[in-house]
Write a protein that holds these residues in place. Structure first.
Motif, PDB file in Angstrom:
ATOM      1  N   SER A  11      47.031  33.416  23.670  1.00 13.60           N
ATOM      2  CA  SER A  11      45.875  34.952  23.498  1.00 13.60           C
ATOM      3  C   SER A  11      45.971  34.939  25.429  1.00 13.60           C
ATOM      4  CB  SER A  11      44.796  34.149  23.244  1.00 13.60           C
ATOM      5  OG  SER A  11      44.977  33.960  21.355  1.00 13.60           O
ATOM      6  N   ARG A  12      45.619  34.500  25.863  1.00 10.11           N
ATOM      7  CA  ARG A  12      45.773  34.758  27.059  1.00 10.11           C
ATOM      8  C   ARG A  12      46.376  35.373  27.949  1.00 10.11           C
ATOM      9  NH1 ARG A  12      41.939  33.874  31.331  1.00 10.11           N
ATOM     10  NH2 ARG A  12      43.553  34.114  33.733  1.00 10.11           N
ATOM     11  N   PHE A  13      47.648  35.428  27.422  1.00 11.34           N
ATOM     12  CA  PHE A  13      48.636  36.662  27.866  1.00 11.34           C
ATOM     13  C   PHE A  13      48.961  37.659  27.766  1.00 11.34           C
ATOM     14  CE2 PHE A  13      53.553  38.109  26.690  1.00 11.34           C
ATOM     15  CZ  PHE A  13      54.189  38.058  27.834  1.00 11.34           C
ATOM     16  N   ILE A  14      48.474  37.584  25.704  1.00 10.48           N
ATOM     17  CA  ILE A  14      48.202  38.589  25.302  1.00 10.48           C
ATOM     18  C   ILE A  14      47.186  39.729  26.017  1.00 10.48           C
ATOM     19  CG2 ILE A  14      48.178  40.132  23.161  1.00 10.48           C
ATOM     20  CD1 ILE A  14      49.684  38.008  22.054  1.00 10.48           C
ATOM     21  N   ALA A  15      46.075  39.039  26.292  1.00 11.00           N
ATOM     22  CA  ALA A  15      44.703  39.505  26.467  1.00 11.00           C
ATOM     23  C   ALA A  15      45.008  40.024  27.576  1.00 11.00           C
ATOM     24  CB  ALA A  15      43.667  39.017  27.145  1.00 11.00           C
ATOM     25  N   ILE A  16      45.846  39.532  28.739  1.00 13.14           N
ATOM     26  CA  ILE A  16      45.494  39.922  30.194  1.00 13.14           C
ATOM     27  C   ILE A  16      46.553  41.006  30.286  1.00 13.14           C
ATOM     28  CG2 ILE A  16      46.202  38.797  32.533  1.00 13.14           C
ATOM     29  CD1 ILE A  16      45.154  36.695  32.326  1.00 13.14           C
ATOM     30  N   GLU A  35      40.186  49.279  29.230  1.00 15.42           N
ATOM     31  CA  GLU A  35      38.384  48.564  29.346  1.00 15.42           C
ATOM     32  C   GLU A  35      38.748  47.258  30.606  1.00 15.42           C
ATOM     33  OE1 GLU A  35      34.106  48.673  28.071  1.00 15.42           O
ATOM     34  OE2 GLU A  35      35.823  48.616  26.726  1.00 15.42           O
ATOM     35  N   TYR A  36      37.268  47.725  31.902  1.00 10.21           N
ATOM     36  CA  TYR A  36      38.035  46.717  32.972  1.00 10.21           C
ATOM     37  C   TYR A  36      36.390  45.644  32.377  1.00 10.21           C
ATOM     38  CZ  TYR A  36      36.614  44.652  37.149  1.00 10.21           C
ATOM     39  OH  TYR A  36      36.108  44.054  38.149  1.00 10.21           O
ATOM     40  N   ASN A  37      37.529  44.863  32.533  1.00  9.13           N
ATOM     41  CA  ASN A  37      36.273  42.896  32.797  1.00  9.13           C
ATOM     42  C   ASN A  37      37.458  41.988  33.240  1.00  9.13           C
ATOM     43  OD1 ASN A  37      37.924  42.101  30.485  1.00  9.13           O
ATOM     44  ND2 ASN A  37      37.513  43.640  28.988  1.00  9.13           N
ATOM     45  N   HIS A  38      36.202  41.269  32.924  1.00 11.84           N
ATOM     46  CA  HIS A  38      37.154  40.065  33.799  1.00 11.84           C
ATOM     47  C   HIS A  38      38.834  39.576  33.335  1.00 11.84           C
ATOM     48  CE1 HIS A  38      35.582  37.832  30.064  1.00 11.84           C
ATOM     49  NE2 HIS A  38      36.041  36.804  30.733  1.00 11.84           N
ATOM     50  N   VAL A  39      38.710  39.922  32.376  1.00 11.07           N
ATOM     51  CA  VAL A  39      40.065  39.352  31.279  1.00 11.07           C
ATOM     52  C   VAL A  39      41.266  40.609  31.955  1.00 11.07           C
ATOM     53  CG1 VAL A  39      41.645  39.263  29.842  1.00 11.07           C
ATOM     54  CG2 VAL A  39      38.824  38.145  29.893  1.00 11.07           C
TER      55      VAL A  39
END
Length: 271
Positions: A131-136, A144-148
């Motif tokens: 999930s993190r690999f795809i989200a980042i 859209e800019y966010n912490h991820v």
């Protein structure tokens, strides 16, 4: 005892409604089922067409669909509605994309980049890691800019970033973002387009970095990662032409803020 005509009509109405709900549920279930499954890719032209139609696509290249990671991969479809998912075991597709082992690849149009989770990592990958690999790494025409997403933005091979800083709750937002997306496609691979929601308190640091005041928003801010050069352009509304001119100027080395700074430093002479 005979039922009255009105009672029969009422029962007929209930039965018709029940049938309608049953059919609707089946259609919805079928639709949901389709949307929750990766697209099965069987040949190279199909894979190429699939990738050409998606801003961000993730393809699972597997030797065997019975391995544990496949079910994990399928579950990602529901989590990332703005990402296209495909899956393939076709030998010609695996050969075309130089796949030698089970691999999950993320493709994105914005910078023509391909990122892989290789076979050795797939064996130990879990829901959080995938999930993190795809989200980042899911960078779209406008991200859209966010912490991820910040990690993926700064890891992009594109070194120039354009930020649209505006309040997403603004009545102009929907029209503005559509024009901004159109402009983004003109600079594919050259400039990464980013949206910064000015209503988010944590984004105040981004706004202050570019020396912008709330009264100057919405605004465009350009940033080059290699030398930290930047420029800004306060705007009343977004237009494709205005964004294009600002980008062309920055690429040509023309900084608008230098002209503004020069005017501010020029002493006023009383007549």
């Amino acid at each position: 005892m005979e039922a009255s005509p009105s009672r029969c009509l009422f029962l007929l109405f209930l039965f018709t409604c029940w049938l309608f709900l049953e059919v609707a549920a089946e259609v919805q279930g079928s639709s949901d089922g389709d949307s929750q499954e990766p697209v099965r890719l069987t040949d190279v032209p199909a894979a190429m067409e699939f990738l050409a139609a998606a801003e961000v696509a993730v393809i699972g290249f597997f030797q065997d669909l019975e391995i544990p990671v496949v079910s994990l991969f399928r579950s990602m479809v529901q989590k990332f509605q703005d990402v296209s998912f495909g899956i393939s075991t076709a030998s010609e597709i695996l050969a075309h994309y130089n796949i030698t082992g089970n691999t999950i690849s993320l493709f994105r149009l914005v910078d023509n980049e391909r990122l892989n989770v290789e076979s050795e990592d797939i064996e130990s990958i879990d829901d959080d890691k995938l999930s993190r690999f795809i989200a980042i790494n899911s960078l779209h025409w406008v991200t859209e800019y966010n912490h991820v997403t910040a990690i993926g933005i700064f890891n992009s091979i594109v070194q120039i970033h354009l930020l649209l800083i505006m309040n997403k709750a603004s009545s102009q937002y929907e029209e503005s973002i559509q024009k901004y997306q159109k402009a983004a496609q003109l600079f594919q691979g050259k400039i990464l387009f980013v949206l910064v929601d000015s209503s988010v308190k944590e984004h105040g640091k981004v706004i202050s970095y570019f020396k912008l005041k709330d009264s100057q928003l919405p605004a465009l801010a350009m940033y080059r990662t290699v030398d930290e050069e930047w420029d800004t352009l306060p705007i009343e509304e977004v237009s494709v032409e205005q964004v294009q001119n600002f980008c062309d100027g920055f690429l040509a080395g023309k900084l608008l803020r230098e002209n503004r700074d020069a005017k501010e430093k020029t002493p006023k002479v009383e007549l």
